[in-house]
Design a protein around this motif. Sequence first.
Motif, PDB file in Angstrom:
ATOM      1  N   GLN A 195     -10.604  -0.189  -1.454  1.00 30.14           N
ATOM      2  CA  GLN A 195     -10.096   1.110  -1.189  1.00 30.14           C
ATOM      3  C   GLN A 195     -10.656   1.541   0.026  1.00 30.14           C
ATOM      4  O   GLN A 195     -11.905   1.356   0.520  1.00 30.14           O
ATOM      5  CB  GLN A 195     -10.455   2.217  -2.387  1.00 30.14           C
ATOM      6  N   SER A 247      -2.354  11.600  -6.099  1.00 30.30           N
ATOM      7  CA  SER A 247      -3.735  11.753  -6.367  1.00 30.30           C
ATOM      8  C   SER A 247      -4.682  11.259  -5.127  1.00 30.30           C
ATOM      9  O   SER A 247      -5.615  11.428  -5.094  1.00 30.30           O
ATOM     10  CB  SER A 247      -4.437  11.158  -7.760  1.00 30.30           C
ATOM     11  N   ASP A 248      -3.969  10.182  -4.111  1.00 29.08           N
ATOM     12  CA  ASP A 248      -4.400   9.790  -3.165  1.00 29.08           C
ATOM     13  C   ASP A 248      -4.277  10.392  -1.949  1.00 29.08           C
ATOM     14  O   ASP A 248      -4.911  10.196  -0.991  1.00 29.08           O
ATOM     15  CB  ASP A 248      -3.977   8.340  -2.814  1.00 29.08           C
ATOM     16  N   THR A 251      -5.116   1.804  -1.487  1.00 32.61           N
ATOM     17  CA  THR A 251      -5.762   0.577  -1.880  1.00 32.61           C
ATOM     18  C   THR A 251      -5.232  -0.594  -1.430  1.00 32.61           C
ATOM     19  O   THR A 251      -4.072  -0.845  -1.683  1.00 32.61           O
ATOM     20  CB  THR A 251      -5.411   0.836  -3.453  1.00 32.61           C
ATOM     21  N   LYS A 277      -6.237   8.005   0.537  1.00 31.56           N
ATOM     22  CA  LYS A 277      -7.013   6.875   0.136  1.00 31.56           C
ATOM     23  C   LYS A 277      -5.764   5.749  -0.054  1.00 31.56           C
ATOM     24  O   LYS A 277      -5.028   6.118  -0.928  1.00 31.56           O
ATOM     25  CB  LYS A 277      -7.612   7.335  -1.177  1.00 31.56           C
ATOM     26  N   LEU A 284       1.162   4.084  -3.171  1.00 35.35           N
ATOM     27  CA  LEU A 284       0.414   5.116  -2.998  1.00 35.35           C
ATOM     28  C   LEU A 284       0.617   6.245  -4.005  1.00 35.35           C
ATOM     29  O   LEU A 284       1.976   6.495  -4.388  1.00 35.35           O
ATOM     30  CB  LEU A 284       0.929   5.798  -1.375  1.00 35.35           C
ATOM     31  N   LYS A 285      -0.450   6.866  -4.187  1.00 38.28           N
ATOM     32  CA  LYS A 285      -0.395   8.015  -5.537  1.00 38.28           C
ATOM     33  C   LYS A 285      -0.536   9.655  -4.745  1.00 38.28           C
ATOM     34  O   LYS A 285      -1.288   9.705  -3.786  1.00 38.28           O
ATOM     35  CB  LYS A 285      -1.415   7.882  -6.333  1.00 38.28           C
ATOM     36  N   GLU A 299       0.959  -1.189   0.059  1.00 40.34           N
ATOM     37  CA  GLU A 299       0.142   0.013   0.106  1.00 40.34           C
ATOM     38  C   GLU A 299       0.918   1.195   0.014  1.00 40.34           C
ATOM     39  O   GLU A 299       0.616   2.261  -0.629  1.00 40.34           O
ATOM     40  CB  GLU A 299      -0.996  -0.005   1.314  1.00 40.34           C
TER      41      GLU A 299
END
Length: 298
Positions: free
Chosen positions: A176, A158-159, A170, A168, A155-156, A151
Amino acid sequence: MTWQHALKDYQMYLKIERGLSKNTIESYSLDIEKLISYLDSNNIAIGPLKLTSESVQQFIYHISKELNARSRARIISGLRSFFNYLVFEDYRQDNPLDLIESPKIGRKLPDTLSEEDINTIIEAIDLSKPEGERNRAMLETLYSCGLRVSELTNLKISDLFFDEGFIKVTGKGDKQRFVPIVKSTQKYIQIYIDQVRCHLSIPKEFEDTVFLNRRGKQLTRAMIFTIIRQLVEKIGLKKIVSPHTFRHSFATHLLENGADLRAIQLMLGHESITTTEIYMHVDRSQLTKAIETYHPRK
């Protein structure tokens, strides 16, 4: 049906029907491949549709010489799942694992670090190097958000919902969840993004990934393990520490400080509260404290 055909079908089932992650599917597949290797090395020419309980029992006896009870139980569970799939698809009428008992094992309590240990590990990071800011941000995120290593690596940018105080995540099976992130961890991530990451040459497919290596690509799970192992060795801590240790410590410290078990379950992304309940066994003093605080007859 050949073993390879059955294994390929099973992998597709795990991916599409059950939505399991690549790493979990590889783990399941490895159990089956061990059985296949055993059959090949002993010239036992039996396919997956004709395999008997006796042959499986011989395999279990073989691996018992080199594996502990917990590892044997995991392999038996993996094989049972595989043959249940074959029965479900009407390839077989029975599961050859039905008559094979798993070894009795105690419930393994998770390894944890003290708050002092975690502080010492993070303080040992060399911030004079560019990767130091990245490593501090990563370990702070692992600990303050209770993430799995996959995770973290996935991680992005945009998360990141810093204005709302959440990220956020995933998790397993692409499920999510939103996890709170404290201001101090937000600050370390932002420092890394603004002062280090911005100077990397980043390939297009990794432009949204938060934590990157020097070549601008996503970090591997193995690299995270290596970073933590080197820091633990540097401070002379005589413990086996992995990324998951930070996740266990996150849950344990929250529980010790009075957090609700259901809230911890949601933050960890556990499907069942039973999985989270293992942390109740880490510090039984919490049970006494709960009675003393909340019971009407205290």
